[in-house]
Design a protein around this motif. Structure first.
Motif, short mmCIF file in Angstrom:
data_model
loop_
_atom_site.label_atom_id
_atom_site.label_comp_id
_atom_site.label_asym_id
_atom_site.label_seq_id
_atom_site.Cartn_x
_atom_site.Cartn_y
_atom_site.Cartn_z
N HIS A 134 0.83 -1.06 0.01
CA HIS A 134 -0.03 0.01 -0.13
C HIS A 134 0.87 1.45 -0.24
CE1 HIS A 134 0.82 -0.70 4.15
NE2 HIS A 134 0.88 0.75 4.46
N LEU A 135 1.98 1.19 0.29
CA LEU A 135 2.95 2.25 0.66
C LEU A 135 3.32 2.84 -0.95
CD1 LEU A 135 5.22 1.39 3.57
CD2 LEU A 135 3.18 2.89 3.45
N TYR A 136 3.16 1.82 -1.85
CA TYR A 136 3.75 2.49 -3.37
C TYR A 136 2.72 2.66 -4.19
CZ TYR A 136 7.73 0.49 -1.25
OH TYR A 136 9.09 0.08 -0.32
N LEU A 137 1.35 2.84 -3.58
CA LEU A 137 0.19 3.30 -4.62
C LEU A 137 0.53 4.40 -5.45
CD1 LEU A 137 -2.96 2.42 -2.50
CD2 LEU A 137 -2.05 1.36 -4.71
N ASP A 138 0.99 5.59 -4.88
CA ASP A 138 1.04 6.82 -5.81
C ASP A 138 2.58 6.96 -6.21
OD1 ASP A 138 -1.35 7.56 -5.61
OD2 ASP A 138 -1.14 8.21 -3.39
N TRP A 139 3.31 5.86 -6.31
CA TRP A 139 4.64 6.25 -6.87
C TRP A 139 4.68 6.20 -8.24
CZ3 TRP A 139 9.78 4.12 -4.80
CH2 TRP A 139 9.96 4.42 -3.49
N PRO A 140 5.62 7.09 -8.91
CA PRO A 140 5.86 7.10 -10.26
C PRO A 140 5.77 5.79 -10.91
CG PRO A 140 7.38 8.50 -9.13
CD PRO A 140 6.74 7.78 -8.15
N THR A 141 5.30 5.40 -12.21
CA THR A 141 5.00 4.38 -12.79
C THR A 141 6.39 3.73 -12.86
OG1 THR A 141 3.06 5.00 -13.61
CG2 THR A 141 4.19 2.89 -14.77
#
Length: 156
Positions: free
Chosen positions: A58-65
């Motif tokens: 869940h910590l990586y949901l909004d990281w750059p693709t």
């Protein structure tokens, strides 16, 4: 998808209550599939009795693709290796869409020799909505050492 069976017909040593139903259970490979879904969708520190249980997907949901895929693969493999000793992971496949991320884990039961493609299992896990849309992309990673098989896709 997990298919529940009535609790009166339990025949396996490993089983658990089926999620979303009353009085039904899952056993065998369906039990493992449900366990993997629970592990990947449970944020670490959300279970007060087992604060290390779950994953940090869940910590990586909004990281750059272009940066998130290796982190998702690592988190999925580490969580499964720690919390589900009955399986070995062969591949983790990440699909990134503007609305969500899909993690597919290919796995096999530990100690089971790979004989044909049908011996692999798959579980899908899909993320909650992403707040920052990203272009669609796919990446497949293979773990080292060959001790990973099965196929799981889940949304977290």
């Amino acid at each position: 998808m997990t298919t529940p069976i009535p609790h009166t017909s339990i025949t396996a040593a490993h089983w658990q209550p089926a999620l979303g139903t009353t009085g039904e259970i899952v056993e065998g490979l369906r039990d493992i599939d449900q366990s993997l879904r629970i592990i990947l969708t449970t944020p670490k520190a959300s279970d007060p009795h087992r604060p290390e249980f779950g994953s940090n997907l869940h910590l990586y949901l909004d990281w750059p693709t272009h940066r998130v895929t290796p982190h998702l693969v690592r988190e999925a493999i580490e969580a499964i290796r720690r919390w589900e000793p009955r399986v070995a992971v062969d591949q983790v496949h990440i699909q990134i869409n503007p609305q969500h991320i899909i993690v597919r884990v290919q796995w096999r039961v530990t100690g089971q020799l790979w004989i044909h493609p049908g011996s692999f299992r798959s579980t899908d896990v899909q993320s909650i909505a992403r707040s920052v849309p990203s272009p669609s992309g796919e990446c497949m990673y293979r773990t080292h050492g060959g001790q990973v098989f099965g196929d799981m896709v889940d949304t977290f």
